[in-house]
Design an enzyme around this catalytic site. Structure first.
Site: not given
Ligand code: URA
Length: 433
Positions: A82, A161, A168, A183, A187
């Site tokens: 990621h 999220d 947010r 967050s 995931k």
């Protein structure tokens, strides 16, 4: 339990209990907690932070708020990668086939581009026929068969999220370290892989502007992943200058293919090999150096490129475009940005260059904006390079001629030219385990 008391506890800098955090995440996801209450709590978290235990609990609750992908039907070690987001960051297209070619199973859910940062799903969709929307069964089946599958995030993955992130965004609370860490990791945990390598970007084009902040975020995310029983490492890499030379969707696929065909040494090749090497190292229990050596061998032998072709074909992509880039949809117009003086490129503001690519049509300002897969920028010079007056620094591509002026203005603002040669910041700052 009352949400009012949870807010006042956080406001007074008290550590929240697991039960309080669970009450908030469940209640807000179900719509039982009002936006104004959730906003107040997020601001209290933004101002007072969270302990590691609170952050781990928040992440776990968010991960478990929707589907948790079960990858147990896949034989072998499942891996995921990621990036915290950048400009010209096409490493997934290179890293995933490298690690799949050594037998690791890459089951990856990726995002679309938003704002100045690009997204892997948009890049892959620039290939005619490539399908990024598959049922969980087909997704798992493709990983089993080919060792690799990349799809868009499923609708019910970490829905907490999705709701909290939107709030947010509207309440100036995005830039909170525990909220960013939870967050991203919620995931990743829901997506199910057992080994996760995070590419945490730092610099002008990144969320984390300094290496110190990137390190603090990395430590939090690695800690969350380990607490959930996953193997995790975070590579802190430079995003002050865009990565590679191409920015924009099909342009980035073309550059990734050049690296996979074992093209010349570049920043993109180096960062991709460090990421792939660290995934192999985590999965096989070998050192990072040994992992990088293995990754390099897969690239140099052509095995990674073969795996890439298999992956593109398995998801319906047109291999003729991979073999012949001129078959990608071509932009209607191009325009060169010429250097105004002799010297060296002193710095390139990656965020501004990313924004210029959005103006040209390569990205989105709002989530559902359409994009032009052929639009973008090729950088002919990067930080530290010698430049001469009148030389091409960049070429801009678009279908909308009117965008050239403002995109060129941004590119010019993003680049400083100095009389002395400046060394580019390190590509890799640190790896956190
Ligand atoms: N990316 C995410 O998924 N979440 C954040 O909060 C920041 C970046």
């Amino acid at each position: 339990m009352r949400i009012y008391d949870i807010i006042s506890d956080k406001r007074d800098n008290k550590e929240l209990t697991d039960e309080q955090i669970r009450f908030f995440v469940k209640g807000y996801t179900k719509g039982e907690i009002e936006h104004y209450h959730a906003s107040a709590l997020l601001m209290a978290i933004y101002l007072n932070g969270m302990t590691d235990r609170e952050t781990v609990t928040l992440t776990k609750e968010m991960a478990e708020s929707g589907d948790m992908l079960d990858l147990s039907a896949i034989d072998g070690i499942t891996v995921d990668k990621h990036s915290t987001g950048g400009v010209g960051d096409k490493t997934t297209l290179i890293v995933a086939p490298i690690v799949a070619s050594v037998g690791l199973k890459t089951a990856k859910m990726s995002g679309r581009g938003l704002g100045h940062t690009g997204g892997t799903i948009d890049k892959l969709e620039s290939i005619d026929g490539f399908c990024t929307s598959l049922s969980p069964e087909i997704f798992i089946d493709k990983v089993k068969k080919h060792g690799i599958c990349v799809v868009g995030q499923s609708g019910d993955l970490a829905p907490a999220d999705k709701k909290i992130y939107a709030l947010r965004d509207a309440t100036a609370t995005v830039g909170s370290m525990p909220l960013i860490a939870s967050s991203i990791m919620s995931k990743k945990l829901a997506a199910g892989a057992s080994c996760i390598v995070l590419d945490v970007k730092t610099g002008s084009g990144a969320f984390m502007k300094t290496p110190e902040d990137a390190e603090a975020l990395s430590e939090k995310m690695v800690n969350i992943g380990k607490s959930a029983g996953r193997k995790v490492a975070a590579v802190i890499s430079d995003m002050d200058t865009p990565l590679g030379k191409n920015i924009g969707n099909s342009l980035e696929v073309i550059e990734a293919v050049e690296v996979l065909k074992n093209g010349e040494n570049s920043d993109l090749r180096e960062v991709s090999l460090v990421l792939a090497g660290n995934i192999i190292a985590l999965a096989e229990g070998i050192s990072a150096d040994e992992g990088i050596k293995k990754a390099t061998a897969q690239l140099e032998s052509g095995a990674a490129y073969e795996k890439f072709r298999e992956f593109i074909s398995a998801q319906g992509g047109d291999l003729r475009q991979i073999d012949d880039p001129s078959l990608f949809k071509q932009p209607l117009y191009s325009s060169d940005v010429l250097c105004a003086e002799d010297g060296f490129i002193g710095s390139m503001n990656a965020e501004m260059i990313g924004s210029a690519s959005v103006i040209l049509g390569a990205g989105r300002v709002k989530k559902d904006d359409p994009i032009d897969h052929s639009a973008g920028i090729i950088l002919h010079r990067k930080t530290g390079d010698r430049v001469l007056k009148g030389e091409k620094i960049a070429t801009l591509y678009t279908d909308s001629k009117e965008s050239f002026d403002s995109a060129e203005k941004l590119i010019r603002q993003s680049i400083t030219v100095t009389s002395e040669k400046i060394e580019r910041p390190p590509l890799i700052y640190k790896v956190i385990y």
